[in-house]
Scaffold this active site. Structure first.
Site, PDB file in Angstrom:
ATOM      1  N   ALA A 168     -57.686 -84.226  43.596  1.00 12.28           N
ATOM      2  CA  ALA A 168     -58.932 -84.993  43.465  1.00 12.28           C
ATOM      3  C   ALA A 168     -60.109 -84.302  44.140  1.00 12.28           C
ATOM      4  CB  ALA A 168     -58.736 -86.399  44.036  1.00 12.28           C
ATOM      5  N   SER A 216     -58.152 -82.884  35.268  1.00  8.90           N
ATOM      6  CA  SER A 216     -56.796 -82.342  35.244  1.00  8.90           C
ATOM      7  C   SER A 216     -56.853 -80.928  34.689  1.00  8.90           C
ATOM      8  CB  SER A 216     -55.899 -83.230  34.368  1.00  8.90           C
ATOM      9  OG  SER A 216     -54.605 -82.681  34.241  1.00  8.90           O
ATOM     10  N   ALA A 217     -56.189 -79.995  35.354  1.00  6.44           N
ATOM     11  CA  ALA A 217     -56.171 -78.602  34.905  1.00  6.44           C
ATOM     12  C   ALA A 217     -54.889 -78.309  34.140  1.00  6.44           C
ATOM     13  CB  ALA A 217     -56.303 -77.653  36.097  1.00  6.44           C
ATOM     14  N   LYS A 246     -60.354 -82.400  30.990  1.00  8.31           N
ATOM     15  CA  LYS A 246     -59.239 -81.452  31.016  1.00  8.31           C
ATOM     16  C   LYS A 246     -59.840 -80.060  31.089  1.00  8.31           C
ATOM     17  CE  LYS A 246     -54.889 -80.336  30.896  1.00  8.31           C
ATOM     18  NZ  LYS A 246     -53.909 -80.838  31.838  1.00  8.31           N
ATOM     19  N   GLY A 296     -59.095 -89.724  49.004  1.00  8.90           N
ATOM     20  CA  GLY A 296     -59.103 -90.890  48.123  1.00  8.90           C
ATOM     21  C   GLY A 296     -59.337 -90.475  46.690  1.00  8.90           C
ATOM     22  N   SER A 327     -51.789 -84.747  31.219  1.00 13.04           N
ATOM     23  CA  SER A 327     -51.695 -84.552  32.665  1.00 13.04           C
ATOM     24  C   SER A 327     -50.227 -84.518  33.066  1.00 13.04           C
ATOM     25  CB  SER A 327     -52.415 -85.700  33.389  1.00 13.04           C
ATOM     26  OG  SER A 327     -52.207 -85.633  34.782  1.00 13.04           O
ATOM     27  N   GLY A 328     -49.805 -83.421  33.658  1.00 13.50           N
ATOM     28  CA  GLY A 328     -48.401 -83.262  34.022  1.00 13.50           C
ATOM     29  C   GLY A 328     -48.073 -83.913  35.356  1.00 13.50           C
TER      30      GLY A 328
END
Length: 375
Positions: free
Chosen positions: A357, A238-239, A168, A365, A88-89
């Site tokens: 999110a 996460s992309a 991911k 949130g 995750s960057g």
């Protein structure tokens, strides 16, 4: 863990000087603390921008593949099928780059803890997606199937015992959009950055369907990024540019596990909400954030959390400007803000805080999970 071989699962947080720096991992291996043959998943926070062109994620994953290949007697390319690598960057603000390394092996008979649930981990992969499938029903359904497969891999019988699902997922590039258009098909969006949100959103809906949080009949194309009432309290997505299908890591608890760790989860209702985390630490782990700072420093392995700028442009009724900044995207602002808020509770900055999110917790949130060593 009915019918499953009892697991011994452990986790180590390893700081890094850059996305390709595995010297800390090597030190643990040389000390006998970590057996690379037992590594089943790695969740990394790398210091890139977290955007489409953040190649620190790919660099970190490649470094891990080349490091693990000789230990697993396979090619670097084959490592991806054996180990779930999620990078995750974005380590804005006080967040510190690090890797959370999960190991899993068969438990020895004397290690099994009877009558108490402990940490288990399971992994799965979807098939690769075509550009036109990303952010749509195909990705939702495939993710739901992969989550259930990862639950079986973990030995989790009930969705209630799942506390965090890390996914991911891929994103669209200009070349992928052109590929779809060249075949007479259209993608969910032609904006590559926007595609990250669509891919995260569809994947999160898939997690919610798999865990019974979301009715599958409502998790359709029209709901993606639109029906914000649909969300998972345990999804973290996460992309990245470094893969074409989804990688799934399920973290939960099961009776019969031999892990020295437990996991629990809570929800942040907005970017400055710490009530859920404080309650979780007290009720699930017996740790009071005010009175037990030294114990938390000893026993906390990591916090895993999602962050986003509230889509209505307000936090606690006050206007925020994260969505109006044309220089720095809101996901970067949100990571910095939530990272600082969580660090203020546990006194640690090497935290896994991921931005974006969509359908992951309530709007504005996000879920937060704590990995803690048993006293």
């Amino acid at each position: 863990m009915s019918g499953a071989v009892p697991q011994h699962v452990d986790a180590h947080v390893v700081p890094c000087r850059g996305p390709g720096d595995l010297s800390g991992v090597q030190a643990l291996v040389e000390a006998g603390t970590l057996d690379p043959r037992h590594i089943v998943a790695v969740m990394g926070k790398t210091e890139g921008n977290g955007c489409v062109n953040d190649h620190t994620r790919d660099f970190a994953a490649m470094a891990w593949c080349h490091y693990l290949a000789p230990h697993r007697s396979c090619t670097p390319q084959a490592v991806h099928a054996q180990v779930a690598l999620v990078m995750s960057g974005g380590t804005e603000g006080v967040l510190s780059p690090h890797f959370t390394v999960f190991t899993r092996r068969a438990a020895l008979p004397h290690e099994v803890v009877e009558g108490e649930k402990r940490l288990v981990v399971g992994i799965a992969h979807t098939r690769d997606f075509t550009p036109e499938e990303m952010g749509r029903q195909a990705q939702i359904a495939a993710t739901a199937e992969a989550v259930q497969a990862a639950m079986r891999d973990a030995g989790i019988d009930s969705a209630a015992d799942v506390h965090f699902v890390q996914v991911k997922c891929p994103l669209l590039t200009a070349a992928k959009v052109d590929d779809a258009l060249g075949r007479g098909l259209d993608t969910v969006t032609r904006d590559t950055y926007e595609s990250m949100g669509y891919s995260r959103a569809a994947s999160a809906l898939g997690v919610g369907v798999a865990l019974g949080e979301i009715d599958a009949a409502r998790a359709i194309d029209a709901a993606v990024l639109h029906d914000l009432s649909l969300h998972s309290a345990r999804a973290s997505v996460s992309a990245g540019i470094e893969l074409e299908g989804n990688v799934v890591i399920v973290l939960g608890e099961a009776a019969g596990s031999a892990s020295p760790l437990r996991i629990g989860h809570a929800l942040m209702r907005d970017a400055v909400d710490t009530a859920g985390l404080r309650t979780l630490l007290r009720t699930h782990f017996g740790l009071d954030p005010e009175a037990d700072a030294a114990l938390i420093a000893q026993r906390l392995v990591n916090l895993l959390a999602k962050a986003e700028a509230s889509p209505d442009g307000r936090v606690r009724e006050a206007r925020h400007t994260m969505l109006n900044d044309s220089d720095i995207h809101s996901t970067r602002h949100a990571r910095a803000a939530v990272g600082a808020v969580l660090a203020s509770v546990v006194g640690r900055t090497a935290l896994y805080v991921s931005g974006g999110a969509e359908h992951q917790g309530p709007p504005g949130g996000g879920p937060v999970a704590a990995l803690v060593r048993v006293a």
